[in-house]
Write a protein that holds these residues in place. Structure first.
Motif, PDB file in Angstrom:
ATOM      1  N   PHE B  62       0.791  -1.230   0.000  1.00 26.05           N
ATOM      2  CA  PHE B  62       0.000   0.000   0.000  1.00 26.05           C
ATOM      3  C   PHE B  62       0.826   1.285   0.000  1.00 26.05           C
ATOM      4  O   PHE B  62       0.280   2.361  -0.188  1.00 26.05           O
ATOM      5  CB  PHE B  62      -0.948  -0.002   1.205  1.00 26.05           C
ATOM      6  CG  PHE B  62      -1.909  -1.153   1.180  1.00 26.05           C
ATOM      7  CD1 PHE B  62      -1.749  -2.226   2.058  1.00 26.05           C
ATOM      8  CD2 PHE B  62      -2.963  -1.196   0.282  1.00 26.05           C
ATOM      9  CE1 PHE B  62      -2.626  -3.306   2.029  1.00 26.05           C
ATOM     10  CE2 PHE B  62      -3.846  -2.266   0.251  1.00 26.05           C
ATOM     11  CZ  PHE B  62      -3.684  -3.330   1.122  1.00 26.05           C
ATOM     12  N   GLY B 148     -10.336 -11.086  15.134  1.00 23.71           N
ATOM     13  CA  GLY B 148      -9.650  -9.798  15.121  1.00 23.71           C
ATOM     14  C   GLY B 148      -8.430  -9.896  16.023  1.00 23.71           C
ATOM     15  O   GLY B 148      -8.431 -10.627  17.004  1.00 23.71           O
ATOM     16  N   ALA B 149      -7.391  -9.182  15.661  1.00 23.09           N
ATOM     17  CA  ALA B 149      -6.135  -9.262  16.407  1.00 23.09           C
ATOM     18  C   ALA B 149      -5.673  -7.886  16.845  1.00 23.09           C
ATOM     19  O   ALA B 149      -5.817  -6.896  16.116  1.00 23.09           O
ATOM     20  CB  ALA B 149      -5.054  -9.912  15.545  1.00 23.09           C
ATOM     21  N   LEU B 174      -2.899  -4.049  14.314  1.00 28.68           N
ATOM     22  CA  LEU B 174      -4.324  -4.383  14.284  1.00 28.68           C
ATOM     23  C   LEU B 174      -4.583  -5.223  13.045  1.00 28.68           C
ATOM     24  O   LEU B 174      -4.047  -4.941  11.979  1.00 28.68           O
ATOM     25  CB  LEU B 174      -5.166  -3.109  14.227  1.00 28.68           C
ATOM     26  CG  LEU B 174      -4.956  -2.102  15.363  1.00 28.68           C
ATOM     27  CD1 LEU B 174      -5.749  -0.830  15.092  1.00 28.68           C
ATOM     28  CD2 LEU B 174      -5.341  -2.707  16.695  1.00 28.68           C
ATOM     29  N   GLY B 175      -5.401  -6.247  13.213  1.00 34.93           N
ATOM     30  CA  GLY B 175      -5.644  -7.088  12.056  1.00 34.93           C
ATOM     31  C   GLY B 175      -6.990  -7.794  12.103  1.00 34.93           C
ATOM     32  O   GLY B 175      -7.629  -7.901  13.165  1.00 34.93           O
ATOM     33  N   VAL B 176      -7.413  -8.266  10.968  1.00 35.09           N
ATOM     34  CA  VAL B 176      -8.614  -9.099  10.841  1.00 35.09           C
ATOM     35  C   VAL B 176      -8.229 -10.282   9.979  1.00 35.09           C
ATOM     36  O   VAL B 176      -7.595 -10.118   8.936  1.00 35.09           O
ATOM     37  CB  VAL B 176      -9.766  -8.312  10.177  1.00 35.09           C
ATOM     38  CG1 VAL B 176     -10.938  -9.237   9.906  1.00 35.09           C
ATOM     39  CG2 VAL B 176     -10.199  -7.160  11.049  1.00 35.09           C
ATOM     40  N   TYR B 193      -3.766  -6.665   7.816  1.00 36.45           N
ATOM     41  CA  TYR B 193      -3.361  -6.007   9.050  1.00 36.45           C
ATOM     42  C   TYR B 193      -2.801  -4.617   8.761  1.00 36.45           C
ATOM     43  O   TYR B 193      -2.468  -4.281   7.623  1.00 36.45           O
ATOM     44  CB  TYR B 193      -2.305  -6.851   9.778  1.00 36.45           C
ATOM     45  CG  TYR B 193      -1.028  -7.020   8.994  1.00 36.45           C
ATOM     46  CD1 TYR B 193      -0.882  -8.094   8.112  1.00 36.45           C
ATOM     47  CD2 TYR B 193       0.025  -6.123   9.110  1.00 36.45           C
ATOM     48  CE1 TYR B 193       0.270  -8.246   7.368  1.00 36.45           C
ATOM     49  CE2 TYR B 193       1.180  -6.270   8.374  1.00 36.45           C
ATOM     50  CZ  TYR B 193       1.300  -7.335   7.502  1.00 36.45           C
ATOM     51  OH  TYR B 193       2.444  -7.486   6.757  1.00 36.45           O
ATOM     52  N   ASP B 194      -2.671  -3.873   9.823  1.00 33.58           N
ATOM     53  CA  ASP B 194      -2.064  -2.542   9.719  1.00 33.58           C
ATOM     54  C   ASP B 194      -1.257  -2.320  10.988  1.00 33.58           C
ATOM     55  O   ASP B 194      -1.826  -2.224  12.082  1.00 33.58           O
ATOM     56  CB  ASP B 194      -3.148  -1.472   9.574  1.00 33.58           C
ATOM     57  CG  ASP B 194      -2.575  -0.116   9.183  1.00 33.58           C
ATOM     58  OD1 ASP B 194      -3.358   0.840   9.083  1.00 33.58           O
ATOM     59  OD2 ASP B 194      -1.347  -0.016   8.991  1.00 33.58           O
ATOM     60  N   LEU B 196       0.837   0.052  13.193  1.00 32.59           N
ATOM     61  CA  LEU B 196       0.993   1.497  13.401  1.00 32.59           C
ATOM     62  C   LEU B 196       2.243   1.713  14.244  1.00 32.59           C
ATOM     63  O   LEU B 196       2.339   1.172  15.354  1.00 32.59           O
ATOM     64  CB  LEU B 196      -0.233   2.068  14.124  1.00 32.59           C
ATOM     65  CG  LEU B 196      -1.588   1.617  13.577  1.00 32.59           C
ATOM     66  CD1 LEU B 196      -2.725   2.133  14.460  1.00 32.59           C
ATOM     67  CD2 LEU B 196      -1.772   2.093  12.151  1.00 32.59           C
ATOM     68  N   GLN B 211       2.580   3.742   8.930  1.00 31.45           N
ATOM     69  CA  GLN B 211       1.723   2.555   8.870  1.00 31.45           C
ATOM     70  C   GLN B 211       2.341   1.528   7.934  1.00 31.45           C
ATOM     71  O   GLN B 211       2.712   1.879   6.816  1.00 31.45           O
ATOM     72  CB  GLN B 211       0.335   2.911   8.352  1.00 31.45           C
ATOM     73  CG  GLN B 211      -0.423   3.880   9.227  1.00 31.45           C
ATOM     74  CD  GLN B 211      -1.798   4.130   8.663  1.00 31.45           C
ATOM     75  OE1 GLN B 211      -2.768   3.522   9.083  1.00 31.45           O
ATOM     76  NE2 GLN B 211      -1.899   5.029   7.712  1.00 31.45           N
ATOM     77  N   ASN B 212       2.436   0.308   8.400  1.00 32.05           N
ATOM     78  CA  ASN B 212       2.825  -0.812   7.537  1.00 32.05           C
ATOM     79  C   ASN B 212       1.593  -1.691   7.370  1.00 32.05           C
ATOM     80  O   ASN B 212       1.319  -2.570   8.178  1.00 32.05           O
ATOM     81  CB  ASN B 212       3.974  -1.610   8.154  1.00 32.05           C
ATOM     82  CG  ASN B 212       5.292  -0.879   8.093  1.00 32.05           C
ATOM     83  OD1 ASN B 212       5.480   0.021   7.275  1.00 32.05           O
ATOM     84  ND2 ASN B 212       6.217  -1.260   8.949  1.00 32.05           N
ATOM     85  N   ALA B 213       0.835  -1.422   6.339  1.00 32.40           N
ATOM     86  CA  ALA B 213      -0.373  -2.197   6.088  1.00 32.40           C
ATOM     87  C   ALA B 213      -0.050  -3.307   5.110  1.00 32.40           C
ATOM     88  O   ALA B 213       0.673  -3.106   4.144  1.00 32.40           O
ATOM     89  CB  ALA B 213      -1.468  -1.300   5.534  1.00 32.40           C
ATOM     90  N   GLY B 214      -0.601  -4.488   5.371  1.00 37.01           N
ATOM     91  CA  GLY B 214      -0.237  -5.593   4.489  1.00 37.01           C
ATOM     92  C   GLY B 214      -1.241  -6.717   4.507  1.00 37.01           C
ATOM     93  O   GLY B 214      -2.251  -6.691   5.224  1.00 37.01           O
TER      94      GLY B 214
END
Lengths: 429, 232
Positions: B62, B148-149, B174-176, B193-194, B196, B211-214
């Protein structure tokens, strides 16, 4: 049934990371070189006789210093002290140079290099003598050549006498000199010219031309045809930096730009076609408050300034204001020393486009990071000396490489820095 | 004495009732309400008190300037069907995108002070309130859960500028995600996940939020589980 609020994650994914924007200065497209092809373009109008004489006298010292690459043996000479210190303080004097001379009278010479030895190279015998002979005896307009200059001729060069010849066209002269030095000159080199009806200028179209063929139209003057290709052979070397040095008391009146237009189009586009890095030096008229403009038109001066400042060159006023009514010739020895410094600095200095934030400069040579240099005062020479690495010179916003960090020819140098004024330009997203 | 019709009916009724009474035990369960129903279907792949170990391939696509392939390892200790302790560690290497390369060249000649992901270690919880199954074309039923994590830890990053300075950033992840149970011992996992993080960049001597969103896909194993399932 409880559910996880997945929607809460969506704004986090949509947000963007922010980064500071560093500028990158470097010569990615062109490799770096220590080859310098220096073209002196002398104003040979009669108004330049005194200045040309003074320049020739100072040229002797300049050429001896520069051509021989040895420091002057007598550092007590006032005129040589600055140059001596500059030479000793900067160890990067390994420039492979060539010298050529022409004058601003394009109507007569069209950029042809003048003299019996038109291209004087570093390894030639008697470099200084050959160059001075070309300058004084073939190019400049000097009524009475002083004996201390050390040339055989007693009256110099050729003086522009015609109205057209009195049009100082230094930029056109440089362009035509380069046209003559390459095997495949750009199309613009072959442009024929018709003299204006009053003989004061040149036009790309015959007089009264309306676009229709006219049997009575005069023949154009072909300054450059296939016969002139490579007439300056050997002057432009592959990968060299071209350094035009213009000496004039007038602004530029080159024919391809409309009169009273201070821009440099189309010459800026034409010069790019040769594929050489260029850095211009001018000893000429200036609008600065401390200088005397003389007879030069503003727009003519602006053209020269464009060439100099757009190429990180040197501009030295030829005449300085002593008081409200008096102008005196500039110290040409210092002017030449400045040009000498330009030549040495070309191999190791990199002008930055913006002022950097202190502490953010990163320099790489061929991808390898170069450390910052440390400086100390040498008590014996009373000079600041630098260790291997880079330093930043705030006076001209330049990064300079020292010692073993000076790049070899064709090495890729990059300078990264955070500009103090923020992001330098609009970005594509 | 002859039976009258009334006495015959009475006798028949009593006989019928006595037959039912002898056939089974009657249980009075009262009135059944919807709120009493807690299990819609059989929970075929229980997780309670189990250990789960996973490996994943991930990508952080992203960021427009740095793109990052990565490998993650996870360990989950399930306390119940809903809640587990989650440990996620991994490593990768962010590379400059074509857009970054374009910016370095004329006419832009800018180099964003971007940072690349190198490694991370996060500990937290996973909450999986949803357990369900889906029918694929009427031929196969797949059990899955959705969780959810939330995890805390640190991320190691490096400047993409030539100075190559490294920074360690505190991180909230944070993740789903979802598990598709293949059998009692293995599941296919997918998570978005993202992470922060707040990092210090030495070249500019400044703090930055990042943010490392992946996305990551992998498999997880439940060691020691009987891999055979039962009727769905």
């Amino acid at each position: 049934m409880r559910s996880f609020p997945v929607w809460a994650l969506l704004p986090t994914l949509a947000a963007c990371n922010s980064y500071e924007w560093f500028r990158v200065t470097g010569y990615v497209q062109q490799g770096f070189t220590n080859k310098a092809d220096i073209l002196f373009v002398v104003d040979n109008s009669s108004s330049m006789s005194d200045e040309a004489t003074a320049l020739a006298q100072n040229f002797s010292d300049f050429v001896v210093l520069f051509a021989d690459e040895q420091p002057p043996t007598d550092p007590d000479l006032a005129n040589d002290v600055e140059r001596f210190l500059a030479f000793v303080g900067d160890p990067t004097g390994n420039i492979n140079y060539q010298l050529g001379v022409t004058n601003t009278d394009v109507s007569t010479n069209a950029g042809k290099l003048l003299g019996d030895n038109p291209v004087v190279g570093k390894t030639d015998n008697n470099v200084a003598g050959k160059f001075l002979d070309n300058l004084v005896c073939k190019a400049a307009c000097i009524d009475d050549v002083p004996s201390d200059i050390g040339v055989a001729c007693r009256s110099g060069g050729q003086c522009a006498t015609s109205a057209a010849g009195s049009e100082e066209e230094p930029i056109e002269a440089v362009f035509m000199a380069m046209c003559r030095a390459v095997e495949n000159p750009p199309d613009a080199c072959f442009q024929p010219w018709w003299p204006d009806e009053d003989g004061s200028g040149w036009s790309k179209l015959p007089p009264g031309d309306t676009g229709a063929p006219d049997a009575d139209a005069p023949d154009p003057v072909d300054y450059f045809s296939n016969a002139e290709v490579m007439s300056n052979a050997g002057f432009l070397r592959e990968g060299s930096v071209v350094i035009p040095v213009i000496l004039t008391d007038e602004g530029d009146q080159s024919r391809r730009i409309d009169a009273r237009d201070g821009s440099i189009f189309p010459y800026d586009q034409y010069f790019k076609q040769f594929g050489h890095r260029m850095s211009w030096a001018v000893i000429g008229p200036s609008e600065d408050a401390t200088a005397c403009k003389g007879p030069a038109a503003d727009w003519g001066i602006h053209r020269l300034e464009h060439m100099v400042y757009g190429s990180d060159g040197v501009y030295v006023p030829i005449s300085l204001r002593q008081d409200a009514n008096t102008c005196v010739n500039a110290d040409f020895s210092k002017a030449l020393a400045d040009i000498g410094q330009l030549l040495r600095a070309l191999s190791s200095s990199f002008a930055l486009q913006s002022t950097p934030v202190q502490g953010t400069i990163v320099v790489t040579v061929d991808g390898k990071q170069v450390p910052e240099s440390t400086q100390s005062l040498d008590p014996q020479l009373d000079l600041v000396v630098f260790t291997d690495g880079w330093s930043y010179r705030a006076s001209d916003n330049t990064v300079i490489l020292h010692g073993s960090a000076v790049p070899d020819a064709s090495e890729d140098v990059r300078v990264y820095y955070l500009p103090s004024g923020g992001s330098p330009r609009d970005l594509p997203f | 004495m002859a039976l009258t019709p009334a006495s015959f009916a009475t006798a028949t009724l009593l006989a019928a009732l006595s037959i039912e009474a002898h056939a089974q035990e009657a249980v009075d369960i009262g009135v059944i309400k919807d709120s009493d129903v807690k299990v819609v279907q059989n929970l075929l792949y229980p997780k309670t008190d189990k250990l789960e170990v996973g490996v994943y391939l991930g990508w952080m696509p992203f960021d427009p300037l740095v793109t990052t392939p990565n490998l993650q390892l996870s360990v989950n200790k399930h306390f119940s069907e809903d809640l587990s302790l989650s440990v996620m560690v991994g490593g990768g290497y962010g590379v400059k995108t074509l857009r970054y390369a374009e910016l370095e060249k004329p006419p832009y000649q800018v180099a964003p002070a971007a940072y690349r992901y190198l490694a991370s270690a996060l500990v937290g919880v996973e909450y999986a309130p949803i357990y369900a199954k889906m029918n694929l074309g009427g031929r196969k039923v797949i059990h899955y859960d959705i969780y959810g994590a939330g995890r805390l830890g640190a991320t190691i990053e490096q400047s993409v500028l030539p100075d190559g300075s490294i920074t360690a950033a505190p991180t909230l992840g944070l993740g789903v995600g979802t598990r598709f149970f293949a059998n009692k011992g293995m599941a296919l996992r997918f998570e978005i996940y993202d992470d922060l993080l707040v990092e210090y960049r030495s070249l500019t001597t400044s703090w930055h939020f990042k943010q490392n969103a992946g996305l990551q896909v992998g498999v997880s194993f439940f060691p020691g589980a009987n891999t055979k399932g039962s009727r769905k």
